[in-house]
Enzyme design. Structure first.
Site, PDB file in Angstrom:
ATOM      1  N   CYS A  38       0.590  -1.029  -0.015  1.00 31.90           N
ATOM      2  CA  CYS A  38       0.321  -0.078   0.047  1.00 31.90           C
ATOM      3  C   CYS A  38       0.816   0.607   0.143  1.00 31.90           C
ATOM      4  O   CYS A  38       2.000   1.150   0.288  1.00 31.90           O
ATOM      5  CB  CYS A  38      -1.381  -0.017   0.952  1.00 31.90           C
ATOM      6  SG  CYS A  38      -1.818  -1.927   1.604  1.00 31.90           S
ATOM      7  N   ASP A 452      21.761  34.888 -15.625  1.00 31.90           N
ATOM      8  CA  ASP A 452      20.035  35.413 -15.023  1.00 31.90           C
ATOM      9  C   ASP A 452      20.470  37.638 -14.303  1.00 31.90           C
ATOM     10  O   ASP A 452      21.266  37.655 -13.552  1.00 31.90           O
ATOM     11  CB  ASP A 452      18.910  34.955 -15.209  1.00 31.90           C
ATOM     12  CG  ASP A 452      17.943  35.295 -15.132  1.00 31.90           C
ATOM     13  OD1 ASP A 452      17.348  35.550 -16.372  1.00 31.90           O
ATOM     14  OD2 ASP A 452      17.419  35.605 -13.555  1.00 31.90           O
TER      15      ASP A 452
END
Length: 527
Positions: A38, A452
């Site tokens: 599970c 940048d």
């Protein structure tokens, strides 16, 4: 299996008992008394601790003889992004498996692509994941088939094809051997047809900031190719012979999992996708929306930086937005050199409208009109009249030629350094462009476009100040600062970009006294 990537047993136990969704997909709980495995979020009554076994992934649980739970449905778990990201051999091999390499080629081909021996690759997988590569591949196919059987009305024959099986008989045999039931047994009630639209649930680990993801994509959306509404992303895919469209939004409908389990998932709607291309499409959407990331691990690493610490606390669900197509992102990066995001979008939209493939009329209802042009279409195209500089147009054609001729590519087995080295060898492609392409086209978690301008300003002692008097760092200084973010530098970049966007929005909403207007400066960043 002491080397298997598994959280500490005490942490697993606590997460299982509290059904903590942050650990969904990071481990699975198997119960020896039932033979079932599970998700840690399974709403079923907790088994006795002496019957519990923990496994790092579904393939390891199935290799040990356990079957997936029909209630919590392990196929809905996000993958463990730590093993599918970065440059380690296992990570690069997993990316190739996700792209379906083992469906058509033997294990030796996979080993060759990642530059190790077949035996060594098998050993690495067993040591790190608890299952061999073939087992990982087989579990991936069967769990996807299980999801299609449960959530769609596709015929079983088409599901077999979508999951990568060459025949219905082989699919039935493999499914029955693994899950001890026939595929049709999962269809206990008929499903309504969706007008040719498939709807699938794509799980993620919370928190997840879908609003920020859509806002990022909205600012870069190309008219006619994609559309971003307040709550959904829509785009065209495929080719001129078989175009289709997809839509991604939050999952809000009823589900097949238990009602008391929170639904941490997006909804993917697909129209016009051939069954054989459905699994690669799903994997591409998962990468584009960064659904397999582990925000807890990423944010813990970024929080070591005093500048990023308050940002990850305020926005813990921020993810890395990738692009749909590598060439499309590369073309946008080149066009966006030294211009603003809005200007780059306008120029790229002109390119797409002139050279893209027109779509049939039915797509107009979705606001879609053409496919983005291919590298072949632009390799020798006349790009005059679009507003591109002569140098930028030449770089774009050179990039298209390089892709067509195989000088550069977007292959999953490339390390970041190798990818950047190949791309910066092209004329007009610098370090910033190559790192940006790696970040947006590959979704590489450690890409860092340190040149940048926004990034340099955001990391300065006085973020957003003028360039003079220390208002920005150099690329070298950004690179040195970002070392402490590894291996998640791209997530640090996204946090700073997002912060800059919010700062700009706040300034725009704030009334200011009338002052003399300063001369306009040319924007030089496309973050």
């Amino acid at each position: 299996m002491s080397n298997v990537a598994l959280p500490d047993p005490a942490i697993c136990e606590q997460a299982r008992l509290s059904r903590d969704p942050r650990f969904d997909g990071l481990f699975f709980t198997a119960v020896s008394s039932t033979g079932i495995y599970c998700r840690p979020t399974c709403p079923a009554p907790a088994p006795k601790p002496r019957n519990v076994r923990y496994y790092a992934n579904a393939a390891a649980a199935e290799a040990a003889g356990f079957r997936p739970c029909l209630r919590c449905r392990p196929e809905l778990s996000p993958a463990d992004g730590a093993w599918r990201r970065g440059d380690e051999t296992v990570a690069r091999a997993l990316k190739l498996i996700d792209q379906g390499l083992l469906a058509e080629q033997p294990l030796s081909a996979l080993a060759e692509r990642v530059h190790v021996g077949e035996r060594q690759l098998r050993r690495l997988f067993v040591d790190r994941l608890g299952a061999a590569p073939i087992g990982v591949h087989g579990t991936r196919r069967l769990l996807f088939a299980k999801q299609l059987l449960t959530e769609t009305s596709l015929p079983v024959t088409e599901i077999a094809l979508a999951a990568g099986f060459g025949s219905l008989r082989r699919f039935n045999d493999a499914f029955r051997a693994a899950y001890r039931m026939a595929p049709r047994e999962l269809r206990r009630r008929p499903r309504e047809a969706g007008g040719g639209v498939l709807a699938l649930r794509l799980g993620y680990r919370p928190p997840y900031d879908l609003g920020a993801m859509l806002e990022f994509l909205r600012g870069r959306a190309l008219p006619g190719v994609e559309r971003v509404d307040a709550d959904a992303y829509l785009r065209v895919f495929g080719d001129a012979d078989a175009p289709g469209w997809l839509r991604v939004s939050a999952w809000r409908g009823p589900g097949d999992v238990a009602r008391d389990e929170p639904l941490h998932a997006l909804k993917l709607e697909v129209h016009g996708c051939p069954p054989s291309r459905l699994l690669p499409l799903v994997e591409r959407v998962r990468r584009m929306f960064d659904l397999d990331a582990d925000p807890v691990a990423i944010n813990a690493a970024l929080a070591r930086d005093a500048r990023l610490r308050p940002l990850v606390r305020r926005r813990p669900g921020l993810r890395l937005p990738s692009g749909w197509d590598g060439f499309e992102i590369a073309a946008r990066a080149v066009i966006g050199q030294q211009v603003s995001v809005a200007a780059a979008r306008t120029l790229t939209a002109r390119l797409a409208q002139r050279f893209g493939t027109p779509l049939p009329d039915p797509f107009a209802a979705q606001g879609l009109s053409h496919l983005f042009p291919t590298a072949h279409a632009l390799a020798d195209a006349d790009l005059s009249g679009l507003g591109l500089t002569t140098a930028r147009a030449a770089t774009l054609r050179a990039l298209a030629h390089a892709l067509v001729e195989g000088q550069v590519d977007f292959n999953a087995e490339r390390t970041l350094d190798e990818f950047v080295a190949r791309w910066t060898a092209l004329p007009g492609i610098g370090e910033w462009t190559a790192q940006y392409i790696a970040m947006r086209a590959l979704g590489h978690p450690d890409a860092c476009p340190d040149g940048d301008l926004v990034l340099q300003r955001q990391l300065a002692p006085t973020p957003g100040a003028a360039d003079a008097a220390g208002g920005r760092l150099s690329a070298r200084e950004v690179r040195a600062r970002a070392e402490q973010w590894r291996p998640w530098r791209a997530y640090g970049v996204i946090q700073l970009w997002r912060d800059a966007t919010l700062q700009a929005s706040a300034v725009a909403r704030t009334p200011s006294p009338r002052v003399a207007r300063a001369p306009r400066r040319r924007p030089v960043c496309t973050s």
